[in-house]
Design a protein around this motif. Sequence first.
Motif, PDB file in Angstrom:
ATOM      1  N   ARG A 213      13.060 -11.613  80.129  1.00  0.00           N
ATOM      2  CA  ARG A 213      14.326 -11.385  79.431  1.00  0.00           C
ATOM      3  C   ARG A 213      14.484  -9.919  79.024  1.00  0.00           C
ATOM      4  O   ARG A 213      15.591  -9.378  79.012  1.00  0.00           O
ATOM      5  CB  ARG A 213      14.383 -12.302  78.198  1.00  0.00           C
ATOM      6  N   SER A 214      13.376  -9.266  78.691  1.00  0.00           N
ATOM      7  CA  SER A 214      13.455  -7.873  78.248  1.00  0.00           C
ATOM      8  C   SER A 214      14.058  -6.976  79.329  1.00  0.00           C
ATOM      9  O   SER A 214      14.752  -6.001  79.017  1.00  0.00           O
ATOM     10  CB  SER A 214      12.075  -7.352  77.843  1.00  0.00           C
ATOM     11  N   ASN A 215      13.828  -7.300  80.597  1.00  0.00           N
ATOM     12  CA  ASN A 215      14.405  -6.499  81.681  1.00  0.00           C
ATOM     13  C   ASN A 215      15.916  -6.702  81.768  1.00  0.00           C
ATOM     14  O   ASN A 215      16.657  -5.762  82.038  1.00  0.00           O
ATOM     15  CB  ASN A 215      13.729  -6.836  83.006  1.00  0.00           C
ATOM     16  N   PHE A 216      16.370  -7.917  81.522  1.00  0.00           N
ATOM     17  CA  PHE A 216      17.812  -8.164  81.462  1.00  0.00           C
ATOM     18  C   PHE A 216      18.423  -7.381  80.300  1.00  0.00           C
ATOM     19  O   PHE A 216      19.482  -6.766  80.442  1.00  0.00           O
ATOM     20  CB  PHE A 216      18.105  -9.658  81.318  1.00  0.00           C
ATOM     21  N   ASP A 217      17.751  -7.404  79.158  1.00  0.00           N
ATOM     22  CA  ASP A 217      18.249  -6.665  77.999  1.00  0.00           C
ATOM     23  C   ASP A 217      18.345  -5.173  78.308  1.00  0.00           C
ATOM     24  O   ASP A 217      19.317  -4.511  77.934  1.00  0.00           O
ATOM     25  CB  ASP A 217      17.341  -6.890  76.789  1.00  0.00           C
ATOM     26  N   THR A 218      17.352  -4.645  79.011  1.00  0.00           N
ATOM     27  CA  THR A 218      17.372  -3.235  79.413  1.00  0.00           C
ATOM     28  C   THR A 218      18.552  -2.959  80.337  1.00  0.00           C
ATOM     29  O   THR A 218      19.245  -1.944  80.189  1.00  0.00           O
ATOM     30  CB  THR A 218      16.051  -2.844  80.107  1.00  0.00           C
ATOM     31  N   LEU A 219      18.804  -3.862  81.279  1.00  0.00           N
ATOM     32  CA  LEU A 219      19.950  -3.714  82.176  1.00  0.00           C
ATOM     33  C   LEU A 219      21.245  -3.635  81.375  1.00  0.00           C
ATOM     34  O   LEU A 219      22.053  -2.720  81.578  1.00  0.00           O
ATOM     35  CB  LEU A 219      20.027  -4.888  83.159  1.00  0.00           C
ATOM     36  N   MET A 220      21.442  -4.564  80.476  1.00  0.00           N
ATOM     37  CA  MET A 220      22.687  -4.595  79.718  1.00  0.00           C
ATOM     38  C   MET A 220      22.833  -3.349  78.839  1.00  0.00           C
ATOM     39  O   MET A 220      23.907  -2.756  78.774  1.00  0.00           O
ATOM     40  CB  MET A 220      22.761  -5.872  78.872  1.00  0.00           C
ATOM     41  N   ASP A 221      21.745  -2.942  78.204  1.00  0.00           N
ATOM     42  CA  ASP A 221      21.790  -1.729  77.378  1.00  0.00           C
ATOM     43  C   ASP A 221      22.128  -0.510  78.224  1.00  0.00           C
ATOM     44  O   ASP A 221      22.923   0.335  77.826  1.00  0.00           O
ATOM     45  CB  ASP A 221      20.441  -1.489  76.684  1.00  0.00           C
ATOM     46  N   THR A 222      21.539  -0.429  79.399  1.00  0.00           N
ATOM     47  CA  THR A 222      21.725   0.730  80.273  1.00  0.00           C
ATOM     48  C   THR A 222      23.154   0.807  80.792  1.00  0.00           C
ATOM     49  O   THR A 222      23.795   1.852  80.703  1.00  0.00           O
ATOM     50  CB  THR A 222      20.745   0.687  81.454  1.00  0.00           C
ATOM     51  N   VAL A 223      23.664  -0.287  81.328  1.00  0.00           N
ATOM     52  CA  VAL A 223      25.001  -0.224  81.927  1.00  0.00           C
ATOM     53  C   VAL A 223      26.079  -0.099  80.867  1.00  0.00           C
ATOM     54  O   VAL A 223      27.079   0.580  81.080  1.00  0.00           O
ATOM     55  CB  VAL A 223      25.302  -1.400  82.888  1.00  0.00           C
ATOM     56  N   HIS A 224      25.885  -0.714  79.721  1.00  0.00           N
ATOM     57  CA  HIS A 224      26.910  -0.608  78.685  1.00  0.00           C
ATOM     58  C   HIS A 224      26.863   0.726  77.973  1.00  0.00           C
ATOM     59  O   HIS A 224      27.882   1.289  77.628  1.00  0.00           O
ATOM     60  CB  HIS A 224      26.810  -1.783  77.701  1.00  0.00           C
ATOM     61  N   HIS A 225      25.675   1.262  77.767  1.00  0.00           N
ATOM     62  CA  HIS A 225      25.559   2.570  77.133  1.00  0.00           C
ATOM     63  C   HIS A 225      26.132   3.662  78.031  1.00  0.00           C
ATOM     64  O   HIS A 225      26.813   4.568  77.583  1.00  0.00           O
ATOM     65  CB  HIS A 225      24.097   2.891  76.800  1.00  0.00           C
ATOM     66  N   GLY A 226      25.853   3.553  79.317  1.00  0.00           N
ATOM     67  CA  GLY A 226      26.287   4.588  80.268  1.00  0.00           C
ATOM     68  C   GLY A 226      27.738   4.473  80.678  1.00  0.00           C
ATOM     69  O   GLY A 226      28.268   5.377  81.300  1.00  0.00           O
ATOM     70  N   HIS A 227      28.390   3.366  80.316  1.00  0.00           N
ATOM     71  CA  HIS A 227      29.749   3.135  80.814  1.00  0.00           C
ATOM     72  C   HIS A 227      30.736   2.795  79.709  1.00  0.00           C
ATOM     73  O   HIS A 227      31.700   2.094  79.926  1.00  0.00           O
ATOM     74  CB  HIS A 227      29.739   2.015  81.867  1.00  0.00           C
ATOM     75  N   ARG A 228      30.501   3.299  78.526  1.00  0.00           N
ATOM     76  CA  ARG A 228      31.465   3.076  77.440  1.00  0.00           C
ATOM     77  C   ARG A 228      32.636   4.036  77.605  1.00  0.00           C
ATOM     78  O   ARG A 228      32.445   5.202  77.928  1.00  0.00           O
ATOM     79  CB  ARG A 228      30.801   3.310  76.090  1.00  0.00           C
ATOM     80  N   HIS A 229      33.806   3.531  77.350  1.00  0.00           N
ATOM     81  CA  HIS A 229      35.005   4.400  77.469  1.00  0.00           C
ATOM     82  C   HIS A 229      35.692   4.511  76.132  1.00  0.00           C
ATOM     83  O   HIS A 229      35.722   3.623  75.355  1.00  0.00           O
ATOM     84  CB  HIS A 229      35.980   3.809  78.490  1.00  0.00           C
TER      85      HIS A 229
END
Length: 96
Positions: A80-96
């Motif tokens: 699950r921690s890898n999924f959490d990392t994915l979500m943190d990464t894509v949402h942090h890098g793609h906030r508008h």
Amino acid sequence: ATREQMNMALHVMSQQSFDDKKLEIAKLCVVLGHFCVEDLARLAGTFSFDDSRLTFLVFAYDYCENPQDYFALRDVFTFRSNFDTLMDTVHHGHRH
């Protein structure tokens, strides 16, 4: 992606023994094709390790037809921690 594109991508990836080669192929496929979250989950499922899945899915985010559904990728990860990392990464890098 069309069924033919998916079948070809999965076939070529299945012939590779190592995740680094699969990763090269998968990245090329998403750049050239139109893939949805369901397609990306199938491609990610061919990798042996979560690290490769994570690398691929972070890369594929910008090419995904329905990135708002990325939360559905939880089940492709062993941890699950890898999924959490994915979500943190894509949402942090793609906030508008």
